[in-house]
Write a protein that holds these residues in place. Structure first.
Motif, PDB file in Angstrom:
ATOM      1  N   GLY A   1     -20.142   1.493 -10.499  1.00 18.40           N
ATOM      2  CA  GLY A   1     -19.078   1.365  -9.506  1.00 18.40           C
ATOM      3  C   GLY A   1     -18.111   0.240  -9.835  1.00 18.40           C
ATOM      4  N   ILE A   2     -16.944   0.284  -9.219  1.00 19.07           N
ATOM      5  CA  ILE A   2     -15.994  -0.822  -9.346  1.00 19.07           C
ATOM      6  C   ILE A   2     -15.503  -1.211  -7.957  1.00 19.07           C
ATOM      7  N   ILE A   3     -15.093  -2.448  -7.833  1.00 22.39           N
ATOM      8  CA  ILE A   3     -14.595  -2.971  -6.564  1.00 22.39           C
ATOM      9  C   ILE A   3     -13.351  -3.811  -6.824  1.00 22.39           C
ATOM     10  N   TYR A   4     -12.662  -4.142  -5.741  1.00 23.14           N
ATOM     11  CA  TYR A   4     -11.452  -4.953  -5.798  1.00 23.14           C
ATOM     12  C   TYR A   4     -11.595  -6.125  -4.834  1.00 23.14           C
ATOM     13  N   HIS A   5     -10.990  -7.220  -5.170  1.00 25.13           N
ATOM     14  CA  HIS A   5     -11.028  -8.363  -4.258  1.00 25.13           C
ATOM     15  C   HIS A   5     -10.337  -7.985  -2.942  1.00 25.13           C
ATOM     16  N   PRO A   6     -10.927  -8.367  -1.800  1.00 28.65           N
ATOM     17  CA  PRO A   6     -10.377  -7.943  -0.505  1.00 28.65           C
ATOM     18  C   PRO A   6      -9.012  -8.545  -0.182  1.00 28.65           C
ATOM     19  N   LYS A   7      -8.707  -9.690  -0.771  1.00 28.38           N
ATOM     20  CA  LYS A   7      -7.424 -10.326  -0.473  1.00 28.38           C
ATOM     21  C   LYS A   7      -6.282  -9.558  -1.114  1.00 28.38           C
ATOM     22  N   LYS A   8      -5.261  -9.279  -0.328  1.00 24.67           N
ATOM     23  CA  LYS A   8      -4.109  -8.551  -0.850  1.00 24.67           C
ATOM     24  C   LYS A   8      -3.444  -9.324  -1.978  1.00 24.67           C
ATOM     25  N   PRO A   9      -3.058  -8.635  -3.043  1.00 17.62           N
ATOM     26  CA  PRO A   9      -2.348  -9.295  -4.134  1.00 17.62           C
ATOM     27  C   PRO A   9      -0.872  -9.476  -3.782  1.00 17.62           C
ATOM     28  N   HIS A  10      -0.101  -9.939  -4.730  1.00 15.59           N
ATOM     29  CA  HIS A  10       1.348 -10.045  -4.563  1.00 15.59           C
ATOM     30  C   HIS A  10       1.916  -8.681  -4.201  1.00 15.59           C
ATOM     31  N   HIS A  11       2.968  -8.672  -3.384  1.00 10.21           N
ATOM     32  CA  HIS A  11       3.494  -7.394  -2.893  1.00 10.21           C
ATOM     33  C   HIS A  11       3.924  -6.459  -4.021  1.00 10.21           C
TER      34      HIS A  11
ATOM     35  N   THR B   1      13.680   9.626  -5.077  1.00  6.07           N
ATOM     36  CA  THR B   1      14.206   8.285  -4.800  1.00  6.07           C
ATOM     37  C   THR B   1      13.549   7.664  -3.581  1.00  6.07           C
ATOM     38  N   VAL B   2      13.467   8.413  -2.482  1.00  6.24           N
ATOM     39  CA  VAL B   2      12.878   7.861  -1.263  1.00  6.24           C
ATOM     40  C   VAL B   2      11.367   7.699  -1.419  1.00  6.24           C
ATOM     41  N   THR B   3      10.724   8.615  -2.154  1.00  4.11           N
ATOM     42  CA  THR B   3       9.283   8.487  -2.393  1.00  4.11           C
ATOM     43  C   THR B   3       8.975   7.242  -3.209  1.00  4.11           C
ATOM     44  N   THR B   4       9.755   7.032  -4.270  1.00  2.71           N
ATOM     45  CA  THR B   4       9.560   5.857  -5.121  1.00  2.71           C
ATOM     46  C   THR B   4       9.784   4.569  -4.341  1.00  2.71           C
ATOM     47  N   LYS B   5      10.784   4.581  -3.460  1.00  4.17           N
ATOM     48  CA  LYS B   5      11.062   3.393  -2.642  1.00  4.17           C
ATOM     49  C   LYS B   5       9.846   3.009  -1.815  1.00  4.17           C
ATOM     50  N   ASN B   6       9.178   3.996  -1.236  1.00  2.71           N
ATOM     51  CA  ASN B   6       7.975   3.706  -0.461  1.00  2.71           C
ATOM     52  C   ASN B   6       6.856   3.180  -1.360  1.00  2.71           C
ATOM     53  N   LEU B   7       6.651   3.820  -2.512  1.00  2.55           N
ATOM     54  CA  LEU B   7       5.536   3.444  -3.380  1.00  2.55           C
ATOM     55  C   LEU B   7       5.694   2.039  -3.949  1.00  2.55           C
ATOM     56  N   LEU B   8       6.924   1.561  -4.047  1.00  4.47           N
ATOM     57  CA  LEU B   8       7.168   0.207  -4.541  1.00  4.47           C
ATOM     58  C   LEU B   8       7.309  -0.808  -3.407  1.00  4.47           C
ATOM     59  N   SER B   9       7.063  -0.361  -2.176  1.00  9.08           N
ATOM     60  CA  SER B   9       7.249  -1.212  -1.006  1.00  9.08           C
ATOM     61  C   SER B   9       5.989  -2.015  -0.681  1.00  9.08           C
ATOM     62  N   ASP B  10       6.050  -2.734   0.446  1.00  6.11           N
ATOM     63  CA  ASP B  10       4.892  -3.509   0.915  1.00  6.11           C
ATOM     64  C   ASP B  10       3.857  -2.643   1.629  1.00  6.11           C
ATOM     65  N   ASN B  11       4.173  -1.379   1.841  1.00 11.11           N
ATOM     66  CA  ASN B  11       3.252  -0.489   2.551  1.00 11.11           C
ATOM     67  C   ASN B  11       3.232   0.886   1.883  1.00 11.11           C
ATOM     68  N   PRO B  12       2.726   0.952   0.652  1.00 10.15           N
ATOM     69  CA  PRO B  12       2.751   2.226  -0.078  1.00 10.15           C
ATOM     70  C   PRO B  12       1.803   3.258   0.538  1.00 10.15           C
ATOM     71  N   SER B  13       2.264   4.497   0.584  1.00  9.90           N
ATOM     72  CA  SER B  13       1.479   5.595   1.147  1.00  9.90           C
ATOM     73  C   SER B  13       0.798   6.373   0.027  1.00  9.90           C
ATOM     74  N   LEU B  14      -0.524   6.525   0.104  1.00 10.43           N
ATOM     75  CA  LEU B  14      -1.232   7.310  -0.903  1.00 10.43           C
ATOM     76  C   LEU B  14      -0.941   8.799  -0.752  1.00 10.43           C
ATOM     77  N   LEU B  15      -0.566   9.228   0.455  1.00  4.77           N
ATOM     78  CA  LEU B  15      -0.157  10.618   0.641  1.00  4.77           C
ATOM     79  C   LEU B  15       1.116  10.896  -0.161  1.00  4.77           C
ATOM     80  N   LEU B  16       2.058   9.958  -0.116  1.00  4.57           N
ATOM     81  CA  LEU B  16       3.279  10.106  -0.914  1.00  4.57           C
ATOM     82  C   LEU B  16       2.986   9.973  -2.405  1.00  4.57           C
ATOM     83  N   PHE B  17       2.001   9.162  -2.727  1.00  2.00           N
ATOM     84  CA  PHE B  17       1.612   9.040  -4.136  1.00  2.00           C
ATOM     85  C   PHE B  17       1.049  10.372  -4.649  1.00  2.00           C
TER      86      PHE B  17
END
Length: 297
Positions: free
Chosen positions: A116-126, A266-282
């Motif tokens: 398995g792999i895990i990630y640190h719980p603290k959010k990284p840089h935006h 364009t609008v999808t990419t804007k979301n994915l590069l934002s502070d709140n990326p959607s995995l549904l849009l990904f």
């Protein structure tokens, strides 16, 4: 007993090697740690210092082989019957990492296991949020959940496998760029009735690309996926994106989906590069790009 194989590319691998080396020494086992750099442009001198540790080597490829082929070469070099495949940007969660794998190796009928792999719980840089959110939701899965689809929910970034199996079923040589070579490798094993066993023995994934870099690498990975689909290296039930794509194709909606993707990119990419990326849009981005690739054939 154990060959630890670490493909390296533009990353400082010494801290990982030092930790794993210390654990192997404490376990009192015969071991080797082979690090193989795949034509990096940075951290070369720093990474060479791993050779100051006993049973450790650092080598460099003269040309870039790609992730799968680099692993294949490391597997061929290994001297022991058991292999631990580790990505260079992993780091064990605790000091029992090696001992936990040794307990598995000593069991009869053992073949391969994913910790398995895990990630640190603290959010990284935006700027790195897409990779972190994706990792937290799609990769850092519980052992129980992974075991429901053992081969499609494993990764080769923290995997123990018998050398004879790895030699007999190598990573796909046709894939030289990033993406899906691990799923192809594990899917092939599943087709041979070689099933991954899952345990809780995770490594932290430390190296987070920026969201823009991750999106660019995703496009490269999808180009690989097209090749793997065409050569039957991955079965539809091993990947949700493949199953969805084949459903769209069956309904003759490839052209429409590709057009819609271009209109919304364009609008999808804007979301994915934002502070709140959607995995549904990904997911939509991946499906749309995969359909677009089909229209460009």
């Amino acid at each position: 007993m154990l060959s630890i194989l670490i493909p390296v590319y533009n990353y400082a691998v010494f801290p990982l090697v030092l930790e794993v080396h210390k654990q192997c020494i404490a376990a009192g086992i015969p071991f080797e740690i082979l690090c193989q750099d795949d034509c990096s442009s940075s951290f070369i001198e720093e990474n060479r210092t791993v050779e100051q540790l006993s049973n450790c080597t650092f080598s460099q490829n003269t040309v870039n082989l790609g992730r799968g082929n680099n692993r294949n070469l490391l597997i061929q070099k290994a001297q022991f019957d058991w292999l631990l495949l580790l990505d260079c940007d992993m780091f064990p969660k605790d000091s029992f990492f090696i001992k936990n794998y040794l307990s598995f190796i000593q069991k009869p009928m053992s073949n391969l296991v994913f910790g398995g792999i895990i990630y640190h719980p603290k959010k990284p840089h935006h700027s790195q949020l897409l990779r972190w959110v994706y990792g937290q939701k799609r990769e850092a899965l519980s052992c129980e959940f992974r075991n429901k689809k053992p081969n499609s929910r494993a990764l080769t970034s923290n995997l123990v496998i018998r050398k004879e199996i790895a030699l007999s079923h190598p990573f796909p040589e046709s894939v030289s760029d990033y993406g899906y070579e691990d799923l192809s490798f594990l899917s092939n094993l599943g087709q041979q009735n070689i099933t991954v066993f899952h345990i809780d023995n995770p490594t932290f994934h430390l190296n987070l690309e920026t969201s823009a870099q991750f999106l660019a690498k995703t496009e490269i990975a999808l180009q690989n996926l097209v090749l793997l689909i065409q050569t039957n290296r991955i079965k539809p039930n091993e990947s949700k994106i493949i199953a969805t794509f084949l459903w769209v194709k069956k309904l003759h909606l490839i052209q429409l989906t590709a057009w819609l993707f271009q209109q919304t990119k364009t609008v999808t990419t804007k979301n994915l590069l934002s502070d709140n990326p959607s995995l549904l849009l990904f997911d939509w981005y991946k499906l749309g790009y995969l359909c677009l690739l089909q229209t460009l054939k």
